[in-house]
Write a protein that holds these residues in place. Structure first.
Motif, PDB file in Angstrom:
ATOM      1  N   ALA A  91     -14.732  16.504  -2.107  1.00 55.01           N
ATOM      2  CA  ALA A  91     -13.543  17.893  -2.322  1.00 55.01           C
ATOM      3  C   ALA A  91     -11.910  17.504  -2.104  1.00 55.01           C
ATOM      4  O   ALA A  91     -11.123  17.471  -3.058  1.00 55.01           O
ATOM      5  CB  ALA A  91     -14.268  18.718  -1.999  1.00 55.01           C
ATOM      6  N   SER A  92     -12.064  16.463  -1.417  1.00 53.14           N
ATOM      7  CA  SER A  92     -10.473  15.990  -1.291  1.00 53.14           C
ATOM      8  C   SER A  92      -9.622  15.021  -1.507  1.00 53.14           C
ATOM      9  O   SER A  92      -9.053  14.732  -1.782  1.00 53.14           O
ATOM     10  CB  SER A  92      -9.887  16.203   0.286  1.00 53.14           C
ATOM     11  OG  SER A  92     -10.842  15.191   0.602  1.00 53.14           O
ATOM     12  N   GLY A  93     -10.953  14.053  -2.466  1.00 49.12           N
ATOM     13  CA  GLY A  93     -10.384  13.255  -2.839  1.00 49.12           C
ATOM     14  C   GLY A  93     -10.109  12.065  -2.083  1.00 49.12           C
ATOM     15  O   GLY A  93      -8.426  11.582  -2.636  1.00 49.12           O
ATOM     16  N   LYS A  94     -10.189  11.807  -0.901  1.00 47.64           N
ATOM     17  CA  LYS A  94      -9.192  10.871  -0.617  1.00 47.64           C
ATOM     18  C   LYS A  94      -9.687   9.557  -0.662  1.00 47.64           C
ATOM     19  O   LYS A  94      -8.116   9.048  -0.807  1.00 47.64           O
ATOM     20  CB  LYS A  94      -9.865  10.721   1.805  1.00 47.64           C
ATOM     21  CG  LYS A  94      -9.965  12.182   2.243  1.00 47.64           C
ATOM     22  CD  LYS A  94     -10.398  11.729   3.354  1.00 47.64           C
ATOM     23  CE  LYS A  94     -11.816  11.604   3.805  1.00 47.64           C
ATOM     24  NZ  LYS A  94     -12.885  12.707   3.549  1.00 47.64           N
ATOM     25  N   ALA A  95     -10.396   8.906  -1.393  1.00 42.90           N
ATOM     26  CA  ALA A  95     -10.154   7.321  -1.593  1.00 42.90           C
ATOM     27  C   ALA A  95      -9.075   7.255  -2.796  1.00 42.90           C
ATOM     28  O   ALA A  95      -8.384   6.389  -2.913  1.00 42.90           O
ATOM     29  CB  ALA A  95     -11.553   6.739  -1.618  1.00 42.90           C
ATOM     30  N   LEU A  96      -9.266   8.302  -3.600  1.00 39.01           N
ATOM     31  CA  LEU A  96      -8.350   7.654  -4.329  1.00 39.01           C
ATOM     32  C   LEU A  96      -6.900   9.162  -4.959  1.00 39.01           C
ATOM     33  O   LEU A  96      -6.008   7.583  -4.968  1.00 39.01           O
ATOM     34  CB  LEU A  96      -9.066   9.187  -5.918  1.00 39.01           C
ATOM     35  CG  LEU A  96      -8.426   9.044  -6.999  1.00 39.01           C
ATOM     36  CD1 LEU A  96      -8.036   7.664  -7.558  1.00 39.01           C
ATOM     37  CD2 LEU A  96      -9.366   9.844  -8.161  1.00 39.01           C
ATOM     38  N   ILE A  97      -6.942   8.936  -3.574  1.00 39.53           N
ATOM     39  CA  ILE A  97      -5.226   9.527  -3.101  1.00 39.53           C
ATOM     40  C   ILE A  97      -4.975   8.284  -2.281  1.00 39.53           C
ATOM     41  O   ILE A  97      -3.211   7.771  -2.791  1.00 39.53           O
ATOM     42  CB  ILE A  97      -5.473  10.995  -2.705  1.00 39.53           C
ATOM     43  CG1 ILE A  97      -5.223  12.717  -3.068  1.00 39.53           C
ATOM     44  CG2 ILE A  97      -3.837  11.224  -1.699  1.00 39.53           C
ATOM     45  CD1 ILE A  97      -5.228  13.557  -2.729  1.00 39.53           C
ATOM     46  N   ARG A  98      -5.304   7.643  -1.971  1.00 39.66           N
ATOM     47  CA  ARG A  98      -5.067   6.577  -1.162  1.00 39.66           C
ATOM     48  C   ARG A  98      -4.659   5.590  -1.661  1.00 39.66           C
ATOM     49  O   ARG A  98      -4.021   5.077  -2.201  1.00 39.66           O
ATOM     50  CB  ARG A  98      -6.098   6.269  -0.562  1.00 39.66           C
ATOM     51  CG  ARG A  98      -5.760   5.079   1.655  1.00 39.66           C
ATOM     52  CD  ARG A  98      -7.061   5.007   2.299  1.00 39.66           C
ATOM     53  NE  ARG A  98      -7.721   5.693   2.114  1.00 39.66           N
ATOM     54  CZ  ARG A  98      -9.059   5.857   2.430  1.00 39.66           C
ATOM     55  NH1 ARG A  98      -9.002   4.548   1.732  1.00 39.66           N
ATOM     56  NH2 ARG A  98      -9.580   6.596   2.392  1.00 39.66           N
ATOM     57  N   ALA A  99      -5.177   5.172  -2.741  1.00 40.23           N
ATOM     58  CA  ALA A  99      -5.232   4.731  -4.254  1.00 40.23           C
ATOM     59  C   ALA A  99      -3.492   4.474  -4.275  1.00 40.23           C
ATOM     60  O   ALA A  99      -3.390   3.744  -4.808  1.00 40.23           O
ATOM     61  CB  ALA A  99      -5.932   4.184  -4.660  1.00 40.23           C
ATOM     62  N   ILE A 100      -3.956   6.355  -5.150  1.00 38.64           N
ATOM     63  CA  ILE A 100      -2.426   6.746  -5.446  1.00 38.64           C
ATOM     64  C   ILE A 100      -1.288   6.741  -4.837  1.00 38.64           C
ATOM     65  O   ILE A 100      -0.178   5.925  -5.610  1.00 38.64           O
ATOM     66  CB  ILE A 100      -3.186   8.239  -6.379  1.00 38.64           C
ATOM     67  CG1 ILE A 100      -3.737   8.162  -6.910  1.00 38.64           C
ATOM     68  CG2 ILE A 100      -1.567   8.608  -6.326  1.00 38.64           C
ATOM     69  CD1 ILE A 100      -3.956   9.841  -7.514  1.00 38.64           C
ATOM     70  N   ARG A 101      -0.952   6.763  -4.147  1.00 35.70           N
ATOM     71  CA  ARG A 101      -0.001   6.319  -2.944  1.00 35.70           C
ATOM     72  C   ARG A 101      -0.077   5.056  -2.794  1.00 35.70           C
ATOM     73  O   ARG A 101       1.675   4.866  -2.849  1.00 35.70           O
ATOM     74  CB  ARG A 101      -0.352   7.223  -1.235  1.00 35.70           C
ATOM     75  CG  ARG A 101      -0.248   8.880  -1.402  1.00 35.70           C
ATOM     76  CD  ARG A 101      -0.477   9.343   0.636  1.00 35.70           C
ATOM     77  NE  ARG A 101      -1.123  10.505   0.885  1.00 35.70           N
ATOM     78  CZ  ARG A 101       0.099  11.473   0.565  1.00 35.70           C
ATOM     79  NH1 ARG A 101       0.997  10.940   0.627  1.00 35.70           N
ATOM     80  NH2 ARG A 101      -0.076  12.834   0.073  1.00 35.70           N
ATOM     81  N   GLY A 102      -0.665   4.272  -2.726  1.00 37.57           N
ATOM     82  CA  GLY A 102      -0.059   2.807  -2.718  1.00 37.57           C
ATOM     83  C   GLY A 102       0.075   2.454  -4.250  1.00 37.57           C
ATOM     84  O   GLY A 102       1.563   1.885  -3.639  1.00 37.57           O
ATOM     85  N   HIS A 103      -0.449   3.394  -5.291  1.00 42.20           N
ATOM     86  CA  HIS A 103       0.060   2.351  -6.073  1.00 42.20           C
ATOM     87  C   HIS A 103       1.463   3.233  -6.653  1.00 42.20           C
ATOM     88  O   HIS A 103       2.214   2.434  -6.896  1.00 42.20           O
ATOM     89  CB  HIS A 103      -0.994   3.230  -6.908  1.00 42.20           C
ATOM     90  CG  HIS A 103      -1.073   2.484  -8.894  1.00 42.20           C
ATOM     91  ND1 HIS A 103      -0.513   3.647  -9.545  1.00 42.20           N
ATOM     92  CD2 HIS A 103      -0.872   1.203  -9.854  1.00 42.20           C
ATOM     93  CE1 HIS A 103      -0.440   2.875 -10.570  1.00 42.20           C
ATOM     94  NE2 HIS A 103      -0.841   1.671 -10.293  1.00 42.20           N
ATOM     95  N   ASP A 104       1.667   4.328  -6.131  1.00 40.78           N
ATOM     96  CA  ASP A 104       3.032   4.624  -6.572  1.00 40.78           C
ATOM     97  C   ASP A 104       3.570   4.897  -5.406  1.00 40.78           C
ATOM     98  O   ASP A 104       5.214   5.223  -5.240  1.00 40.78           O
ATOM     99  CB  ASP A 104       2.682   6.883  -7.331  1.00 40.78           C
ATOM    100  CG  ASP A 104       1.839   6.477  -8.673  1.00 40.78           C
ATOM    101  OD1 ASP A 104       1.382   5.100  -9.345  1.00 40.78           O
ATOM    102  OD2 ASP A 104       2.372   7.634  -9.468  1.00 40.78           O
ATOM    103  N   GLN A 105       4.057   3.764  -4.555  1.00 36.99           N
ATOM    104  CA  GLN A 105       4.645   3.961  -3.550  1.00 36.99           C
ATOM    105  C   GLN A 105       5.320   5.912  -3.180  1.00 36.99           C
ATOM    106  O   GLN A 105       6.242   5.577  -3.289  1.00 36.99           O
ATOM    107  CB  GLN A 105       5.797   2.917  -3.633  1.00 36.99           C
ATOM    108  CG  GLN A 105       4.213   1.828  -3.447  1.00 36.99           C
ATOM    109  CD  GLN A 105       5.712   0.849  -3.693  1.00 36.99           C
ATOM    110  OE1 GLN A 105       6.618   1.120  -4.471  1.00 36.99           O
ATOM    111  NE2 GLN A 105       5.643  -0.155  -3.040  1.00 36.99           N
ATOM    112  N   LEU A 106       4.338   6.367  -2.843  1.00 37.08           N
ATOM    113  CA  LEU A 106       4.318   7.762  -2.397  1.00 37.08           C
ATOM    114  C   LEU A 106       4.693   7.908  -1.068  1.00 37.08           C
ATOM    115  O   LEU A 106       3.725   7.404  -0.150  1.00 37.08           O
ATOM    116  CB  LEU A 106       3.559   9.084  -3.120  1.00 37.08           C
ATOM    117  CG  LEU A 106       2.956   8.452  -4.460  1.00 37.08           C
ATOM    118  CD1 LEU A 106       1.776   9.546  -4.415  1.00 37.08           C
ATOM    119  CD2 LEU A 106       4.136   8.837  -4.859  1.00 37.08           C
TER     120      LEU A 106
END
Ligand SMILES: Cc1ncc(COP(=O)(O)O)c(C=O)c1O
Length: 357
Positions: free
Chosen positions: A63-78
């Motif tokens: 429900a919190s989408g942890k793995a995808l959010i980690r990938a987004i953080r890496g991809h977009d350098q948030l």
């Protein structure tokens, strides 16, 4: 019997609406929805299938989408102190924002013409919408916008950058003035960011009333329905309370995560090709004596004398584009064409030539 019950219960404003219509593309060339025309090669698909083999579709998604959010953080350098909320496309994020922030007393505001879902979703949520006319050449009329904000005190201002359907970035200083003067939350929608020379990520460090909305739809993942909202975690944590818990399915999360970690290089390359193809298409349209507008997105506006007639003539040749002429007076001569592959763009030009006789 059923009809009268339906009529007595469904909201009258809903009954007065039309369902969102999308033409069945059949085998036509699809240059009407700003999709990435390129797919993946067999090797990448093979790796992806391997990646999702362990996905547990018998379980609810994370429900919190942890793995995808980690990938987004890496991809977009948030930055670590920015929150990330996932959405089933930006459309759902717009709805979540309106539900979390607007109680109906203060409007949603956006320039017009802009992305139609800002208005449609506000109205579906029974929140007033105030559109402020863009200025010359679809620039942001900063004085008019600030004045309208002063009068209407918007709860949310949506600014698509680059804007759809105009393809334009607003002047940076004007955009900053709007954010600084805004009494509500400013949402910069960067759906077309991958094709644009500018993004606004660093601005999140400067403004306390700014969040960014992004989608992977235009980058090559439209079928996954995956977007996200980022900004100061204080904002994201509150807005996230309204998100439906399992809004992104197990497979969508897994494929998006794979794409961002192992397909990112390819998607970035494809975005570059589309920018080059956009510039070439603009030149080819201008070489025909047509007015083709500069664009910072993956589509181009071209002016013709009779857009509905030209649109019909192009569509009947199996190329789908968009007729914008009824959308806004400033678009009365405009057709919008998404950038496709080289052969799709050539097919569009050939169909246009035949349509113009
Ligand atoms: C400005 C803008 N924002 C958001 C979207 C929708 O994105 P999504 O596919 O993530 O719902 C579009 C789609 O055309 C768009 O033009």
């Amino acid at each position: 019997m059923i009809k009268s019950r339906v009529q007595s219960l469904i909201r009258s404003d809903v009954q007065a609406r039309h369902a969102y219509q999308v033409a069945d593309p059949g085998s036509a060339i699809r240059l009407n929805q700003m999709e990435n025309p390129y797919g993946w090669d067999d090797a990448l698909w093979g790796a992806c299938l391997n990646h999702i083999r362990t996905a547990e579709v018998n379980r609810y998604p994370d429900a919190s989408g942890k793995a995808l959010i980690r990938a987004i953080r890496g991809h977009d350098q948030l930055a670590d102190d920015w929150g990330v909320m996932l959405g089933n496309g930006s459309d759902e994020i717009i709805q979540t924002l309106v539900q979390a922030i607007c109680d109906g007393s203060r409007p949603v505001m956006a320039p017009t013409p802009s992305f139609v879902m800002f208005q449609i979703i506000a109205q579906q949520c029974r929140v007033p919408f105030v559109g402020v006319e863009l200025g010359s050449e679809w620039s942001l009329d900063v004085d008019a916008f600030c004045q309208a904000m002063d009068v209407h005190q918007p709860a949310i201002v949506f600014l698509a950058q680059p804007n759809n359907p105009t393809g334009k970035l607003y002047d940076e200083a004007g955009l900053r003035r709007v954010i600084e003067a805004c009494p509500g939350l400013v949402v910069i929608d960067e759906a077309y960011g991958p094709f644009s020379p500018r993004n606004h990520q660093n601005w999140l460090n400067e403004y306390s009333n700014l969040v960014l909305m992004r989608t992977f739809s235009k980058l090559g993942l439209a079928g996954l329905r995956c977007g996200y909202l980022t900004g100061p975690s204080e904002w994201i944590e509150e807005i996230n309370k309204v998100r439906l818990p399992y809004n992104l399915g197990v497979l969508n999360q897994a494929v998006a995560e794979f794409a961002l970690t192992q397909g990112a290089e390819l998607m970035t390359k494809q975005a570059k090709w589309l920018v080059q193809a956009r510039e070439m298409l603009i030149q080819q349209l201008r070489a025909r004596g047509l007015t083709a507008h500069d664009s910072d997105a993956n589509f181009v506006l071209v002016e013709v004398a009779d857009p509905p007639a030209v649109f019909n003539a192009i569509t009947t040749q199996g190329v789908l584009i968009k007729d914008l002429s009824g959308m806004h007076p400033s678009l009365s001569r405009c057709l919008r064409v998404s950038i496709g592959t080289e052969s799709e763009n050539q097919a569009f030009l050939a169909a246009l030539d035949r349509a113009l006789g």
